[in-house]
Design a protein around this motif. Structure first.
Motif, PDB file in Angstrom:
ATOM      1  N   PRO A  20       0.835  -1.209   0.000  1.00  0.00           N
ATOM      2  CA  PRO A  20       0.000   0.000   0.000  1.00  0.00           C
ATOM      3  C   PRO A  20       0.868   1.256   0.000  1.00  0.00           C
ATOM      4  O   PRO A  20       2.022   1.226   0.424  1.00  0.00           O
ATOM      5  N   PRO A  21       0.327   2.366  -0.486  1.00  0.00           N
ATOM      6  CA  PRO A  21       1.078   3.629  -0.470  1.00  0.00           C
ATOM      7  C   PRO A  21       1.504   3.984   0.960  1.00  0.00           C
ATOM      8  O   PRO A  21       0.747   3.849   1.909  1.00  0.00           O
ATOM      9  N   GLY A  22       2.744   4.424   1.079  1.00  0.00           N
ATOM     10  CA  GLY A  22       3.244   4.817   2.388  1.00  0.00           C
ATOM     11  C   GLY A  22       3.792   3.685   3.225  1.00  0.00           C
ATOM     12  O   GLY A  22       4.277   3.919   4.334  1.00  0.00           O
ATOM     13  N   ASP A  23       3.708   2.441   2.726  1.00  0.00           N
ATOM     14  CA  ASP A  23       4.260   1.311   3.481  1.00  0.00           C
ATOM     15  C   ASP A  23       5.767   1.498   3.656  1.00  0.00           C
ATOM     16  O   ASP A  23       6.469   1.956   2.752  1.00  0.00           O
ATOM     17  N   LEU A  24       6.267   1.144   4.848  1.00  0.00           N
ATOM     18  CA  LEU A  24       7.689   1.317   5.119  1.00  0.00           C
ATOM     19  C   LEU A  24       8.576   0.574   4.131  1.00  0.00           C
ATOM     20  O   LEU A  24       9.679   1.036   3.801  1.00  0.00           O
ATOM     21  N   LEU A  25       8.112  -0.579   3.655  1.00  0.00           N
ATOM     22  CA  LEU A  25       8.931  -1.370   2.735  1.00  0.00           C
ATOM     23  C   LEU A  25       9.060  -0.719   1.364  1.00  0.00           C
ATOM     24  O   LEU A  25       9.852  -1.174   0.541  1.00  0.00           O
TER      25      LEU A  25
END
Length: 450
Positions: A20-25
Motif C-alpha cells: 500500500p502507499p506509504g508502506d515502510l517497505l
C-alpha cells in the motif's frame, strides 16, 4: 445494459501482493535493512538450535553446563553494556553494526572448524558464547539505534513489527532448514551455513547510507557521560518500570531456555531434526504476532499489549511442565514454542518502541545500553537457577518455575499500573539534555543507497 466484468483472480492476487502507499517497505533504505534482518535471522535460527544441540547431543552436557553456556552468552551484557553505550554515543552506529555482523560470522565458523580438528569441548563453546554475547552487546545496541535513524519515531511500532515479521519468516523456514542441515552435516557443521548467511547480511548493510553528524566535544568525560545515561533512565518512571518488568521476564525465560532442548531430547526422545521441525511452531507464533501485533498495540495500547506477552509465555511453560512424555507431550512442546513466539513479539515490539520513543537522540546509545544491561542482569541468575533446578529437581521443575514466575509477573505488573496506563507512544523531552559531551547532536539525514 452494461455489466461489470469481475476482476480476474490473478489481478486480485497482484493487488493483494502490492504494498500500500506509504508502506515502510517502499522506502529503499528501510527495505535493505529489513532484508539484512531477514537473512541474519535465518542464520540465527540455525545457531539457536545447532549450538545447544552440539552441547546436548555431541558433548553430552548436563543441565548445569547448559545453564553455564547460556550464562556465558549473557555475561558480556552485564560487563560491557554501560561503557559500550557511552562509546556508541560518540561514534557512527552503522559501521559498528556491520562489523558486528562480520565478527559473528567469524566466531560461529570456529565451531565447525574445532569439531573437524577434534578440539571441540564445552570450554570452547563457553568462549564462543562469551564472544557472541560481547558482539551482541555493542552491535546489537547499534542496530537498534540505526533503526531510529532510518524510520521516523512515530512509526517505530510499525517498524519493529515489520522487523519481527522478518524474524518470524526466518523462524518458520529456519528450524526446518536447521534440522535438515543437522541431520545431513551434524550440529557443528550446520553452523558454517549460519556464518555464510551472516556475512551476506553484512554485505547488504554496506549498501545503506545514513548520514549521521557527530559533534564530539573536547571536554568529553567517560564517567560523567555514563552517569548521565544512568540518571536519564533512573528519572524516567516508565523506563524503570519497563526495566524491572522485562528483567523479571528474562529471568523466567532463561530458566526455561536452558532446559527446553534437554526436555525435548531426553524426556520426549526427539531427534535433532524433529526438534528443528518443532521450532516451526515458534515461527508460526511470531508470524501471527508480527502481523497482528501492531493492530493489537493500537487497540489495547503498547503497555497492556506488553503485559499480555508475559502471561502468554507463562502459560506455555506451565503447560509443558506437566505434559506427558508421549505424543501429547510433543504437541505441548510445539504449543509452548508457539505461545512463546506470540508472547515474545508482543513484549519486544512494544518494549523497544516505548523506550526509544521517550528518549532524545543524543541519549539513545546510553539509554539502549543501560536498558539492555538492566533487563539482562536477572537473565544470568535465571539460567543458573534453571540449570540447577533441572539437574537436582528435574527438568519439569525448571519449566514450572519459569511458568509460575511469568504468570505472577503478569499480575504484579498489571497491578502496578505504570505500564498498563500507557495507551499510546510517549514523546521525548522537548529540551535537549545538558549532560552529553561527545554525542550525536543532530538527527540523521538520509541519502539514497547506491
Amino acid at each position: 445494459m452494461s455489466s461489470t466484468r469481475p476482476t480476474p483472480w490473478f489481478d486480485r492476487l497482484k493487488q493483494s501482493l502490492t504494498l500500500p502507499p506509504g508502506d515502510l517497505l517502499r522506502d529503499r533504505i528501510y527495505r535493505r535493512l529489513w532484508t539484512s534482518i531477514l537473512i541474519s535471522s535465518l542464520g540465527g535460527q540455525i545457531t539457536m538450535l545447532a549450538l545447544p544441540l552440539t552441547a546436548a547431543l555431541l558433548l553430552n552436557a548436563s543441565p548445569t553446563q547448559m545453564g553455564l553456556l547460556t550464562a556465558m552468552e549473557i555475561a558480556p551484557f552485564v560487563l560491557f553494556s554501560l561503557p559500550s553505550g557511552v562509546w556508541l554515543d560518540r561514534v557512527r552506529k552503522l559501521p559498528v553494526y556491520i562489523w558486528g555482523e562480520t565478527c559473528l560470522a567469524l566466531v560461529v565458523a570456529t565451531v565447525p572448524v574445532a569439531a573437524w580438528m577434534g578440539w571441540l569441548s564445552m570450554t570452547w563453546l563457553y568462549v564462543v558464547g562469551f564472544v557472541l554475547g560481547t558482539v551482541y552487546t555493542t552491535a546489537g545496541s547499534a542496530a537498534q539505534i540505526v533503526l531510529t535513524q532510518v524510520v521516523p519515531r512515530e512509526r517505530l511500532v510499525e517498524a519493529h513489527a515489520k522487523n519481527a515479521l522478518a524474524s518470524s519468516g526466518a523462524e518458520v523456514a529456519g528450524p526446518g532448514l536447521a534440522g535438515a542441515l543437522i541431520k545431513m552435516l551434524g550440529a557443528p557443521m550446520a553452523l558454517a551455513v549460519d556464518a555464510v548467511l551472516v556475512l551476506i547480511s553484512a554485505l547488504i548493510l554496506r549498501g545503506i547510507k545514513v548520514q549521521e553528524q557527530l559533534r564530539v566535544q573536547p571536554d568529553a568525560d567517560f564517567w560523567r557521560d555514563l552517569k548521565a545515561g544512568l540518571r536519564f533512565v533512573r528519572d524516567k518512571r516508565l523506563l524503570v518500570s519497563l526495566a524491572a518488568a522485562v528483567g523479571g521476564w528474562q529471568l523466567c525465560h532463561n530458566a526455561a531456555l536452558v532446559v527446553q532442548i534437554l526436555f525435548a531430547t531426553r524426556t520426549l526422545g526427539l531427534s535433532g531434526q524433529t526438534v528443528g521441525l518443532s521450532y516451526v511452531a515458534l515461527g508460526a507464533g511470531t508470524v501471527l504476532a508480527s502481523v497482528f501485533g501492531h493492530r493489537i498495540s493500537r487497540r489495547l495500547g503498547p503497555g497492556p499489549s506488553l503485559i499480555a506477552g508475559f502471561g502468554v509465555c507463562g502459560l506455555g511453560w506451565l503447560l509443558l511442565s506437566v505434559a506427558p512424555a508421549n505424543a501429547l507431550g510433543i504437541a505441548a512442546f510445539a504449543f509452548m514454542l508457539f505461545t512463546f513466539g506470540i508472547g515474545a513479539v508482543l513484549i519486544f515490539i512494544n518494549f523497544l518502541s516505548l523506550r526509544q520513543a521517550v528518549t532524545p537522540a543524543p541519549l539513545l546509545g546510553r539509554m539502549t545500553s543501560t536498558m539492555r544491561w538492566l533487563i539482562l542482569l536477572p537473565a544470568g541468575p535465571g539460567a543458573l537457577i534453571g540449570g540447577w533446578l533441572g539437574e537436582h529437581l528435574g527438568l519439569r521443575a525448571a519449566l514450572a518455575f519459569a511458568g509460575a514466575g511469568a504468570v505472577l509477573l503478569t499480575a504484579l505488573v498489571w497491578r502496578h499500573g505504570v505500564i498498563r496506563a500507557v495507551r499510546e507512544l510517549p514523546s521525548p523531552e522537548d529540551a535537549q539534555p545538558e549532560s552529553p559531551a561527545g554525542h550525536a547532536d543532530a538527527g540523521p539525514a538520509l541519502q539514497p543507497s547506491k
